[in-house]
Design an enzyme around this catalytic site. Structure first.
Site, PDB file in Angstrom:
ATOM      1  N   ARG A 284      -2.870  21.958 -15.522  1.00 51.41           N
ATOM      2  CA  ARG A 284      -1.850  20.959 -15.865  1.00 51.41           C
ATOM      3  C   ARG A 284      -1.981  20.491 -17.319  1.00 51.41           C
ATOM      4  NH1 ARG A 284       0.671  16.173 -11.942  1.00 51.41           N
ATOM      5  NH2 ARG A 284       2.085  15.325 -13.506  1.00 51.41           N
TER       6      ARG A 284
ATOM      7  N   GLU B  39      10.407  18.028 -25.544  1.00 49.74           N
ATOM      8  CA  GLU B  39       9.702  18.440 -24.318  1.00 49.74           C
ATOM      9  C   GLU B  39      10.316  19.730 -23.760  1.00 49.74           C
ATOM     10  OE1 GLU B  39       6.942  17.000 -23.331  1.00 49.74           O
ATOM     11  OE2 GLU B  39       7.050  14.856 -23.839  1.00 49.74           O
TER      12      GLU B  39
ATOM     13  N   HIS C 277       0.333  17.360 -27.832  1.00 49.55           N
ATOM     14  CA  HIS C 277       0.177  15.939 -27.517  1.00 49.55           C
ATOM     15  C   HIS C 277      -1.086  15.313 -28.101  1.00 49.55           C
ATOM     16  CE1 HIS C 277       3.612  16.576 -24.992  1.00 49.55           C
ATOM     17  NE2 HIS C 277       3.544  15.383 -24.421  1.00 49.55           N
TER      18      HIS C 277
ATOM     19  N   ARG D 157       0.798  -1.229   0.000  1.00 52.84           N
ATOM     20  CA  ARG D 157       0.000   0.000   0.000  1.00 52.84           C
ATOM     21  C   ARG D 157       0.830   1.278   0.000  1.00 52.84           C
ATOM     22  NH1 ARG D 157      -3.077  -3.247   3.300  1.00 52.84           N
ATOM     23  NH2 ARG D 157      -4.926  -3.986   2.226  1.00 52.84           N
TER      24      ARG D 157
ATOM     25  N   ASN E 170       0.197  19.316 -22.116  1.00 54.64           N
ATOM     26  CA  ASN E 170      -0.127  18.460 -23.259  1.00 54.64           C
ATOM     27  C   ASN E 170      -0.096  19.199 -24.589  1.00 54.64           C
ATOM     28  OD1 ASN E 170      -0.557  16.142 -21.684  1.00 54.64           O
ATOM     29  ND2 ASN E 170      -2.563  16.915 -21.097  1.00 54.64           N
TER      30      ASN E 170
ATOM     31  N   HIS F  58       0.034  12.090 -29.682  1.00 53.34           N
ATOM     32  CA  HIS F  58      -0.402  10.772 -29.187  1.00 53.34           C
ATOM     33  C   HIS F  58      -1.100   9.970 -30.280  1.00 53.34           C
ATOM     34  CE1 HIS F  58      -0.452  12.039 -24.667  1.00 53.34           C
ATOM     35  NE2 HIS F  58       0.681  11.465 -24.994  1.00 53.34           N
TER      36      HIS F  58
ATOM     37  N   GLU G 133      -4.475  17.471 -12.415  1.00 59.91           N
ATOM     38  CA  GLU G 133      -4.949  17.822 -13.760  1.00 59.91           C
ATOM     39  C   GLU G 133      -6.448  18.045 -13.839  1.00 59.91           C
ATOM     40  OE1 GLU G 133      -2.839  15.823 -16.906  1.00 59.91           O
ATOM     41  OE2 GLU G 133      -4.226  16.564 -18.416  1.00 59.91           O
TER      42      GLU G 133
ATOM     43  N   HIS H 251       8.198   9.234 -28.715  1.00 57.62           N
ATOM     44  CA  HIS H 251       7.227  10.198 -28.198  1.00 57.62           C
ATOM     45  C   HIS H 251       7.639  11.641 -28.537  1.00 57.62           C
ATOM     46  CE1 HIS H 251       4.324  12.049 -25.544  1.00 57.62           C
ATOM     47  NE2 HIS H 251       5.294  12.694 -24.941  1.00 57.62           N
TER      48      HIS H 251
ATOM     49  N   LYS I 176       2.962  11.476 -11.712  1.00 62.87           N
ATOM     50  CA  LYS I 176       2.123  10.556 -12.492  1.00 62.87           C
ATOM     51  C   LYS I 176       2.901   9.258 -12.678  1.00 62.87           C
ATOM     52  CE  LYS I 176      -0.755  13.539 -15.371  1.00 62.87           C
ATOM     53  NZ  LYS I 176      -1.148  13.824 -16.763  1.00 62.87           N
TER      54      LYS I 176
ATOM     55  N   LYS J  86       7.598  22.876 -14.646  1.00 63.60           N
ATOM     56  CA  LYS J  86       6.716  21.750 -14.353  1.00 63.60           C
ATOM     57  C   LYS J  86       6.285  21.772 -12.887  1.00 63.60           C
ATOM     58  CE  LYS J  86       5.309  17.142 -15.084  1.00 63.60           C
ATOM     59  NZ  LYS J  86       5.444  15.873 -15.797  1.00 63.60           N
TER      60      LYS J  86
HETATM   61  N1  LIG Z   1       4.821  10.277 -15.764  1.00 63.12           N
HETATM   62  C1  LIG Z   1       4.826  11.289 -16.583  1.00 63.12           C
HETATM   63  O1  LIG Z   1       4.449  12.413 -16.241  1.00 63.12           O
HETATM   64  C2  LIG Z   1       5.347  11.081 -17.968  1.00 63.12           C
HETATM   65  C3  LIG Z   1       5.607  12.174 -18.792  1.00 63.12           C
HETATM   66  C4  LIG Z   1       6.149  11.943 -20.051  1.00 63.12           C
HETATM   67  C5  LIG Z   1       6.414  10.639 -20.470  1.00 63.12           C
HETATM   68  N2  LIG Z   1       6.137   9.592 -19.645  1.00 63.12           N
HETATM   69  C6  LIG Z   1       6.429   8.209 -20.046  1.00 63.12           C
HETATM   70  O2  LIG Z   1       7.842   8.092 -20.215  1.00 63.12           O
HETATM   71  C7  LIG Z   1       8.111   7.043 -21.133  1.00 63.12           C
HETATM   72  C8  LIG Z   1       9.166   7.498 -22.103  1.00 63.12           C
HETATM   73  O3  LIG Z   1      10.335   7.811 -21.381  1.00 63.12           O
HETATM   74  P1  LIG Z   1      11.769   7.806 -22.069  1.00 63.12           P
HETATM   75  O4  LIG Z   1      11.713   8.582 -23.309  1.00 63.12           O
HETATM   76  O5  LIG Z   1      12.749   8.160 -21.029  1.00 63.12           O
HETATM   77  O6  LIG Z   1      11.901   6.282 -22.557  1.00 63.12           O
HETATM   78  P2  LIG Z   1      12.662   5.000 -21.965  1.00 63.12           P
HETATM   79  O7  LIG Z   1      12.560   4.905 -20.512  1.00 63.12           O
HETATM   80  O8  LIG Z   1      12.168   3.858 -22.780  1.00 63.12           O
HETATM   81  O9  LIG Z   1      14.186   5.285 -22.361  1.00 63.12           O
HETATM   82  C9  LIG Z   1      14.549   5.363 -23.716  1.00 63.12           C
HETATM   83  C10 LIG Z   1      15.654   4.362 -24.053  1.00 63.12           C
HETATM   84  O10 LIG Z   1      16.898   4.840 -23.547  1.00 63.12           O
HETATM   85  C11 LIG Z   1      17.505   3.870 -22.719  1.00 63.12           C
HETATM   86  N3  LIG Z   1      18.265   4.620 -21.719  1.00 63.12           N
HETATM   87  C12 LIG Z   1      17.781   5.276 -20.650  1.00 63.12           C
HETATM   88  N4  LIG Z   1      18.753   5.979 -20.063  1.00 63.12           N
HETATM   89  C13 LIG Z   1      19.879   5.765 -20.772  1.00 63.12           C
HETATM   90  C14 LIG Z   1      21.197   6.235 -20.659  1.00 63.12           C
HETATM   91  N5  LIG Z   1      21.542   7.128 -19.728  1.00 63.12           N
HETATM   92  N6  LIG Z   1      22.113   5.788 -21.551  1.00 63.12           N
HETATM   93  C15 LIG Z   1      21.749   4.924 -22.545  1.00 63.12           C
HETATM   94  N7  LIG Z   1      20.504   4.458 -22.705  1.00 63.12           N
HETATM   95  C16 LIG Z   1      19.581   4.888 -21.826  1.00 63.12           C
HETATM   96  C17 LIG Z   1      16.374   3.030 -22.211  1.00 63.12           C
HETATM   97  O11 LIG Z   1      16.797   1.746 -21.820  1.00 63.12           O
HETATM   98  C18 LIG Z   1      15.470   2.992 -23.440  1.00 63.12           C
HETATM   99  O12 LIG Z   1      15.935   2.026 -24.345  1.00 63.12           O
HETATM  100  C19 LIG Z   1       6.792   6.693 -21.786  1.00 63.12           C
HETATM  101  O13 LIG Z   1       6.330   5.459 -21.262  1.00 63.12           O
HETATM  102  C20 LIG Z   1       5.860   7.817 -21.367  1.00 63.12           C
HETATM  103  O14 LIG Z   1       4.516   7.406 -21.253  1.00 63.12           O
HETATM  104  C21 LIG Z   1       5.618   9.787 -18.414  1.00 63.12           C
HETATM  105 ZN   LIG Z   2       5.178  14.326 -23.586  1.00 64.62          ZN
END
Ligand SMILES: NC(=O)c1ccc[n+]([C@@H]2O[C@H](COP(=O)([O-])OP(=O)(O)OC[C@H]3O[C@@H](n4cnc5c(N)ncnc54)[C@H](O)[C@@H]3O)[C@@H](O)[C@H]2O)c1
Ligand SMILES: [Zn+2]
Length: 360
Positions: free
Chosen positions: A241, A185, A248, A121, A245, A252, A237, A265, A143, A227
């Site tokens: 917030r 971003e 987006h 929990r 987007n 998306h 949101e 993305h 999030k 942010k």
């Molecule tokens: N929670 C939120 O507010 C929020 C906001 C935006 C995006 N997201 C989520 O984030 C995700 C995308 O995140 P991302 O773009 O970081 O993708 P990711 O976590 O898949 O990382 C991208 C790639 O880079 C690799 N990697 C990470 N760090 C590295 C490093 N230092 N050196 C070499 N390789 C590295 C990872 O293994 C992966 O293959 C999506 O699932 C999206 O929905 C969440």
């Molecule tokens: Zn985004």
């Protein structure tokens, strides 16, 4: 080191930004008064690079860290992986006072955060983001969640970390394409909130593309500050917030119709932001010159600014937009810009106009 506070009452926390921070992970966790056992959740790309350093830093401060590795990539952000993590936490006798460290990009952060929010929990958790996207966006704001077959991020919670540690050194090994996607971003924050930041990005883009540490440190801090301010005003949101987007809605939909395979993305939202700028020029009087500047900066960052779609693909994209989980009451709402640095959310855009924008 730069520090940005996210002020949310008794759930407030700091984002620490700088170089050489990973070796201080243990000391930073000690300051939070967390229990001794902990689990570092990381992925198969990040764990081999930084897992040992994180474990060593925690052990040095008296913690007992276990490393849990999940497969790299968006595919892993699902319930099956969550269950595998729960089982490993149980095997390691992680208890109520223990904590979770998310070491990786947004996938690891979202999934580890969800595990932390739900195991026993709720356990304390610390974000150590290692992608540019995660440092400026996903690790901040609480999030957490995962994907279902039916769609992205459909299961989740608002669950704030206790600390976010952005070690800029970890970005050195990030593939260039992933790095550029993070810049999409970064640029977004200038458009939605801060024209001075936008101007600065126009000026310092070459430095940022070289990953120049001082330029990066101050830009990451500025993005996190924006942010944090948006999240402070609207944590769950219900309104403001939504400005995060910008770009987006189309982005998306583009990801969805290409089955999350073709575009990262950041690439999809670059296209989406340029389209949103064009719509803003038509509907909100964003000067055409500013819409052009928006397109230029994404181009200079090496990001796509438009996609070639045939008529059936365009129809698919419009349909996907209407399925987005941000749709309420069946209406697609857009974030549009009045000028660079000032956006408004909740704008209705006629479908025909969106279609026209996508077919220049
Ligand atoms: N929670 C939120 O507010 C929020 C906001 C935006 C995006 N997201 C989520 O984030 C995700 C995308 O995140 P991302 O773009 O970081 O993708 P990711 O976590 O898949 O990382 C991208 C790639 O880079 C690799 N990697 C990470 N760090 C590295 C490093 N230092 N050196 C070499 N390789 C590295 C990872 O293994 C992966 O293959 C999506 O699932 C999206 O929905 C969440
Ligand atoms: Zn985004």
């Amino acid at each position: 080191m730069g520090i940005v506070n996210v002020p949310l009452g008794n759930r407030s926390y700091d984002i620490k930004i700088g170089t050489g921070l990973l070796v201080r992970l243990g000391a930073e966790c000690a300051r939070l008064g967390l229990g001794s056992r902990c689990a570092i959740i990381s992925d198969t790309n990040v764990a081999p690079r930084f897992g040992r350093a994180a474990q060593r830093a925690l052990a040095k401060a008296g913690f007992v860290p276990k490393l849990v590795t999940i497969p790299a990539g968006e595919q892993a952000k699902r319930l099956k992986t969550v269950e595998a993590c729960y089982n490993q936490l149980a095997a390691q006798r992680i208890e109520r006072k223990s904590f979770i460290v998310a070491l990786g990009g947004g996938v690891v952060g979202d999934l580890a955060g969800f595990v932390a929010a739900t195991y026993l929990r709720g356990l304390a958790f610390v974000q150590v983001p290692t992608t540019l996207l995660a440092q400026v966006d996903s690790s901040v704001g609480g999030k957490v969640g995962l994907n279902l077959k039916a769609g992205k991020n459909l299961v989740g919670a608002f669950y704030q970390p206790r600390l976010v540690l952005c070690d800029l050194d970890t970005l050195a090994s990030l593939p260039m394409r992933e790095y550029r996607a993070g810049l999409a971003e970064v640029i977004k924050y200038g458009i939605i909130y801060d024209v001075m930041l936008f101007q600065r990005l126009e000026r310092d883009l070459p430095k940022l593309l070289r990953r120049d540490p001082p330029a990066l440190a101050s830009v990451v801090a500025q993005c996190c500050a924006i942010k944090a301010e948006v999240v402070r005003q609207d944590e769950t949101e219900s309104g403001l917030r939504a400005i995060l987007n910008f770009g987006h809605t189309i982005g998306h939909a583009l990801e969805a119709i290409s089955h999350y395979g073709k575009y990262l993305h950041g690439e999809a939202i670059a296209v989406g932001q340029v389209a949103a700028a064009r719509l803003s020029a038509q509907l909100l009087g964003l000067p055409t010159r500013e819409a052009d500047r928006i397109q230029d900066i994404f181009q200079r960052a090496g990001l796509p600014t438009q996609v070639m779609l045939n008529a059936p693909q365009r129809q698919k994209l419009l349909a996907a937009m209407q399925l987005d989980k941000k749709v309420s009451g069946g209406e697609v709402k857009f974030v549009l810009a009045r000028r660079i640095g000032a956006v408004e959310f909740g704008h209705r855009v006629p479908l025909a106009m969106t279609e026209q924008t996508l077919n220049p």
